[in-house]
Design a protein around this motif. Structure first.
Motif, short mmCIF file in Angstrom:
data_model
loop_
_atom_site.label_atom_id
_atom_site.label_comp_id
_atom_site.label_asym_id
_atom_site.label_seq_id
_atom_site.Cartn_x
_atom_site.Cartn_y
_atom_site.Cartn_z
N ASP A 65 -17.73 5.76 -3.53
CA ASP A 65 -17.24 4.15 -3.77
C ASP A 65 -16.31 3.72 -3.24
O ASP A 65 -15.61 4.35 -2.18
N VAL A 66 -16.02 2.35 -2.17
CA VAL A 66 -15.00 1.84 -1.18
C VAL A 66 -13.68 1.77 -2.12
O VAL A 66 -13.84 1.58 -3.05
N VAL A 67 -12.80 2.38 -1.14
CA VAL A 67 -11.92 2.32 -1.39
C VAL A 67 -10.58 1.17 -0.70
O VAL A 67 -10.91 1.20 0.46
N HIS A 68 -10.14 -0.15 -0.71
CA HIS A 68 -9.22 -0.74 -0.29
C HIS A 68 -7.53 -1.02 -1.16
O HIS A 68 -7.63 -0.54 -1.88
N LEU A 69 -6.72 -1.08 -0.04
CA LEU A 69 -5.28 -1.03 -0.61
C LEU A 69 -5.37 -2.69 0.16
O LEU A 69 -5.27 -2.53 1.42
N ASN A 70 -5.20 -3.25 -0.54
CA ASN A 70 -4.91 -4.33 -0.22
C ASN A 70 -4.10 -4.44 0.56
O ASN A 70 -2.50 -4.40 0.59
N GLU A 71 -3.22 -6.50 0.69
CA GLU A 71 -2.31 -6.54 1.93
C GLU A 71 -1.46 -6.17 0.68
O GLU A 71 0.29 -6.05 1.09
N GLU A 72 -1.08 -6.79 -0.40
CA GLU A 72 0.09 -6.65 -1.84
C GLU A 72 0.13 -5.03 -1.76
O GLU A 72 1.39 -4.65 -2.02
N GLY A 73 -0.84 -4.31 -1.80
CA GLY A 73 -0.99 -3.36 -2.45
C GLY A 73 -0.57 -2.01 -1.22
O GLY A 73 0.82 -1.41 -1.84
N ILE A 74 -0.69 -2.76 0.41
CA ILE A 74 0.26 -1.79 0.91
C ILE A 74 1.70 -2.25 1.25
O ILE A 74 2.72 -0.97 1.57
N LYS A 75 2.26 -3.51 0.95
CA LYS A 75 3.27 -3.68 0.54
C LYS A 75 4.10 -3.44 -0.89
O LYS A 75 5.67 -2.09 -0.49
N ASN A 76 3.81 -3.31 -1.62
CA ASN A 76 4.03 -1.74 -3.07
C ASN A 76 4.11 -0.65 -2.25
O ASN A 76 5.11 -0.04 -2.86
N TYR A 77 3.52 0.33 -1.59
CA TYR A 77 2.55 1.17 -1.24
C TYR A 77 4.41 1.37 -0.05
O TYR A 77 5.42 2.43 -0.89
N ILE A 78 4.33 0.65 0.46
CA ILE A 78 5.27 0.68 1.20
C ILE A 78 6.78 0.94 1.07
O ILE A 78 7.91 1.56 0.99
N ALA A 79 7.43 0.12 -0.41
CA ALA A 79 8.63 0.29 -0.87
C ALA A 79 8.99 0.93 -1.93
O ALA A 79 9.47 1.70 -2.29
N HIS A 80 7.40 2.00 -2.12
CA HIS A 80 7.77 3.06 -3.06
C HIS A 80 8.21 4.58 -2.55
O HIS A 80 7.48 5.82 -2.73
N ILE A 81 7.76 4.61 -0.61
CA ILE A 81 7.71 5.27 -0.47
C ILE A 81 9.27 6.49 -0.06
O ILE A 81 10.79 4.74 -0.13
#
Length: 159
Positions: free
Chosen positions: A143-159
């Motif tokens: 399966d292809v896995v993507h973390l899009n721009e919004e997902g990246i921002k959300n990820y960073i916000a929760h680190i």
């Protein structure tokens, strides 16, 4: 019909974007294209170059593209990724796809890569058949896995 396969130039990027958009329409995501001609020029022709693009011309008109970039496999070493291979809808079946794929494989071979990889939509049976006939191994169990721009921002916000 005179066909030429060559590396793209900056002046080709307007047509390259048109073909990218045509692919997005075919893949049922026309609104997903955010790239601009300026971004293509900057990332394809200024250091550090992010990609190499090959174009297929018929009688001086660009009717197909293949865009690749370098990757690295922890198991194999250097590889290239074929991001998109696009042939104008009205020129499919003319051999342009094969000519572009041939150029990508020759390019990868010249670099000494261990693999050339790309994705194909599971419903695009003509493309899957084309790739399999060329000897490609379509990995149906990955399966292809993507973390899009919004997902990246959300990820960073929760680190």
């Amino acid at each position: 019909m005179v066909t030429l396969i060559r590396k793209a130039t900056k002046t080709d990027m307007t047509r390259v974007l048109e073909l990218i958009t045509e692919l997005a329409v075919f893949e049922r995501e026309p609104e997903a294209v955010e790239i601009t001609v300026e971004t293509l020029i900057k990332n394809g022709f200024e250091d550090p170059k992010q990609f190499v693009c090959f174009v297929a011309e018929i009688d001086g008109v660009v009717e197909g593209i293949a865009l690749v970039y370098n990757r690295f496999s922890t198991w194999k070493g250097p590889i290239i990724h074929l991001e998109d291979l696009v042939v104008s809808q009205n020129k499919r079946g003319t051999g342009l796809g094969t000519a572009l794929l041939d150029e990508v494989v020759k390019y990868g071979y010249s670099l000494g890569v261990k693999r050339i990889s790309w994705e194909v939509l599971d419903w695009n049976e003509p493309a899957i058949s084309f790739y399999e006939k060329k000897g490609a191994d379509v990995k149906r169990d990955w399966d292809v896995v993507h973390l899009n721009e919004e997902g990246i921002k959300n990820y960073i916000a929760h680190i």
